[in-house]
Design an enzyme around this catalytic site. Sequence first.
Site, PDB file in Angstrom:
ATOM      1  N   HIS A 449      44.014  34.017  50.479  1.00  0.00           N
ATOM      2  CA  HIS A 449      44.142  34.018  49.018  1.00  0.00           C
ATOM      3  C   HIS A 449      42.759  33.896  48.367  1.00  0.00           C
ATOM      4  O   HIS A 449      42.399  34.669  47.465  1.00  0.00           O
ATOM      5  CB  HIS A 449      45.057  32.858  48.616  1.00  0.00           C
ATOM      6  CG  HIS A 449      45.134  32.576  47.156  1.00  0.00           C
ATOM      7  ND1 HIS A 449      46.306  32.729  46.443  1.00  0.00           N
ATOM      8  CD2 HIS A 449      44.228  32.119  46.254  1.00  0.00           C
ATOM      9  CE1 HIS A 449      46.101  32.382  45.181  1.00  0.00           C
ATOM     10  NE2 HIS A 449      44.839  32.010  45.045  1.00  0.00           N
ATOM     11  N   GLU A 450      41.982  32.893  48.808  1.00  0.00           N
ATOM     12  CA  GLU A 450      40.709  32.620  48.148  1.00  0.00           C
ATOM     13  C   GLU A 450      39.652  33.673  48.483  1.00  0.00           C
ATOM     14  O   GLU A 450      38.984  34.188  47.589  1.00  0.00           O
ATOM     15  CB  GLU A 450      40.190  31.225  48.545  1.00  0.00           C
ATOM     16  CG  GLU A 450      41.106  30.072  48.147  1.00  0.00           C
ATOM     17  CD  GLU A 450      41.249  29.906  46.647  1.00  0.00           C
ATOM     18  OE1 GLU A 450      40.475  30.514  45.882  1.00  0.00           O
ATOM     19  OE2 GLU A 450      42.150  29.156  46.220  1.00  0.00           O
ATOM     20  N   HIS A 454      41.069  36.577  45.664  1.00  0.00           N
ATOM     21  CA  HIS A 454      40.145  36.501  44.522  1.00  0.00           C
ATOM     22  C   HIS A 454      38.835  37.227  44.786  1.00  0.00           C
ATOM     23  O   HIS A 454      38.147  37.623  43.846  1.00  0.00           O
ATOM     24  CB  HIS A 454      39.867  35.034  44.189  1.00  0.00           C
ATOM     25  CG  HIS A 454      41.045  34.292  43.653  1.00  0.00           C
ATOM     26  ND1 HIS A 454      41.871  34.805  42.675  1.00  0.00           N
ATOM     27  CD2 HIS A 454      41.552  33.069  43.968  1.00  0.00           C
ATOM     28  CE1 HIS A 454      42.831  33.932  42.398  1.00  0.00           C
ATOM     29  NE2 HIS A 454      42.663  32.874  43.173  1.00  0.00           N
ATOM     30  N   GLU A 507      46.378  35.056  40.006  1.00  0.00           N
ATOM     31  CA  GLU A 507      46.917  34.232  41.095  1.00  0.00           C
ATOM     32  C   GLU A 507      47.982  35.011  41.868  1.00  0.00           C
ATOM     33  O   GLU A 507      48.075  34.913  43.088  1.00  0.00           O
ATOM     34  CB  GLU A 507      47.505  32.935  40.544  1.00  0.00           C
ATOM     35  CG  GLU A 507      46.489  31.978  39.939  1.00  0.00           C
ATOM     36  CD  GLU A 507      45.372  31.593  40.888  1.00  0.00           C
ATOM     37  OE1 GLU A 507      45.598  31.570  42.115  1.00  0.00           O
ATOM     38  OE2 GLU A 507      44.251  31.335  40.409  1.00  0.00           O
TER      39      GLU A 507
END
Length: 790
Positions: A449-450, A454, A507
């Site tokens: 995810h990070e 992103h 997100e």
Amino acid sequence: MVDSQYYLPNDIGVSALDCREAFRLLSPREQMYSHYLSRAAWYGGLAVLLQTSPESANIFVLLQKIFRKQPAAELEPVAMAAGLTSEEYQAFLVYAAGLYANMGNYKSFGDTKFIPNLPKDKLKALVFASQSFKEQPGEMEALWDGCSSALFSLEDKQKQLGLGSKGITTYFSGNCGLEDAELAQRFLDSQNLSAYNTRLFKTEKGGKLSYEVRLASAVTSDCAVDGEGETRCGSFSFDDKEFTVKRGDYAQIMERVSHYLDKAQAHAASENQKKMLEGYRRSFTFGSIDAHKEGSRFWIKDKGPIVESYIGFIESYRDPFGSRGEFEGFVAVVNKAMSERFAELVSSAEVLLPELPWPRDFEKDTFLKPDFTSLDVLTFAGSGVPAGINIPNYDDVRQSEGFKNVSLGNVLAVAYATQKEKLTFLQEDDKDAYIKWMGPSFEMQVGLHELLGHGSGKLFVQDDQGKFNFDQNTLINPVTGEKVTSWYRGNETWDSRFSTIASSYEECRAECVGLYLCLNALALSIFGHEGQDAEDVVHINWLSMVRAGLLGLEFYTPESSSWRQAHMQASFVILRVLLEAGEGLVRLEEVAAGADGRPDARIALDRTKIRTVGKSAIQRFLCKLQVLKATADVAGGRALYDGYSAVTDSGPHNFLRLRDTVLLRKEERKMLVQANTRVQGTLAPPKVRWPRPRYAGPAQGTLAPPKVRRPRPRYAGPAQGTPAPPKVRRPRPRYAGPAQGEAAVVELVEYEGSAAGLIHSFTERFQEDAEQLEADLLELSQRDAPCWWR
């Protein structure tokens, strides 16, 4: 009876955040560096009180005054004598701990107000029976009168944070609406000013609207001052409105932050760290986001530090418009063993990124390999503690210079642990596997995810000089098959264009990247999962996401048709996408009566269809999300995202009724107790004197900040029939620093994992200047009091 969503239960989970071993392994210099950074973070975190609600700072001061005089154990018999039951006293402790943990009286995760779960008259009796009240009755009564109504109020508008009629916000004056936020954003763009460290106040003069944009800074003068260069302050005419850019928001707080950052510089390990801190210090002193960006550039260059930190107005989740940043600051120690796994993920990023479901032209020209470390948090000041972070949030810096990722290992270890009997909405035969694999699967999801969520995806931009960062003549939109016709122009950013949906949309995109890439054998092997274990991790990762989508209904407000939490809205959107995929991939059913006779629900995921039906659904949806984001297609992005975010009682699932079931069975998030640091050898912390700006008196109709006095109570003599105790003089030694040749030692002070322990950590956190700090907070709160109720 008050709806349970508006108070914190007495049995709420409270855990101590363990960082003892990580701190012990630091060198004395690194410990001192951590200490001063932590002081800066904790003081800066107090700004969140003023960013949350009109009454939060006043309640904070009231609680500090009570518990500084009497710790929880000493206050308990006073409470019993005042007529409280043991359950009511525990409810008061839980409320106080909740206010400290959230830095305000609205939940940081969900933005719902919470009030004390005891009668108002009982709480008043306790306040008035406290030692603090006995010593300062006038001041304490004024404090109570000034905040008690708002403390207990559950009027519709005050139940949640929001803009205009939708809720409470202190990012905007009470007379502002969405149209004012949009106008202010256009003005800020025209001046090349970031909204991150601003608030907006609207007034009307002679029938003409005027707006004040206030920058957070220690300096209160609007003209250029020594060491600054050119000021951004002044008066401007824009769209037939008058705009004034001023400085000095949270001035006394920003002054303390700058002071401790200056102290930390002396213990920095490298020139990059010193320049990073200097950029931050200038930002908080002068109110300059450009200076913070410069500090962030040096932070990105500070590769592999032992002590990692970041501080500033960072995340825009709680600004109803999605542009203004809430203050946060963290200090953490690198966990080298766990970080090796993330370093391998970074090394493999250029292999994994082409697996994402969009054309190469929609990916960044160059993947700037970031630091990705696992950290044990020493300090995380703000409204809450996340599991992972990808920063900085400045689009121009991220696109051209890179970013950093961190996973907060000791937070993951305690915040997301659960017990089988508390697992709601799952089938019984899924629960054991969920408990076994939730930790490993979540660690992997956070990493993907990070870093690759992103950290992926290009934004198409035409700069002020007309230069494009893509070929507008040949680039094809893979969703429509036509040429790209929209992009970002000039100073436009992702946040400024997509505003109210930007945070949750992004997100959701990052979560989808995690779900999609967790199917990749290389990604699984990096995290140590192969064979059947790998399939179990994939299953629980996807199951956890669809369960989170159901749990997310707690954070939807039907009255305003709005979501209060970005991540949970994102999870609900993903649940909708996977339900829409059909073919039995996800099953969601209502249960009229669960084991306890109350309404229940069950959600299940067919693990045999994840790699086929599930992957195809996420692939299509993720491609749309990236294309709409990259091309600045706000209309298309809103239509897509709002459509999946809709919570209705029509269709195959009655989500409004399911929301009632979720609320019936919800479990509050754990509160975390954090340690303090102090220089060993101080019998009393060295007193820090802060210059106080003159106070011109309260605004008309508002409560003046009470004078702070600490009279020493007179001793009236011994009780009848008892000998007088001998006089004991306790001189307060001044701390002149370590003795010659003696190195200063930083001590880690830990607290028990309970509501009382959390309270104790906060009363000891600001001992250097407690009375002055409390007076400053009241002054800052009272200054703007007339602005919120218009």
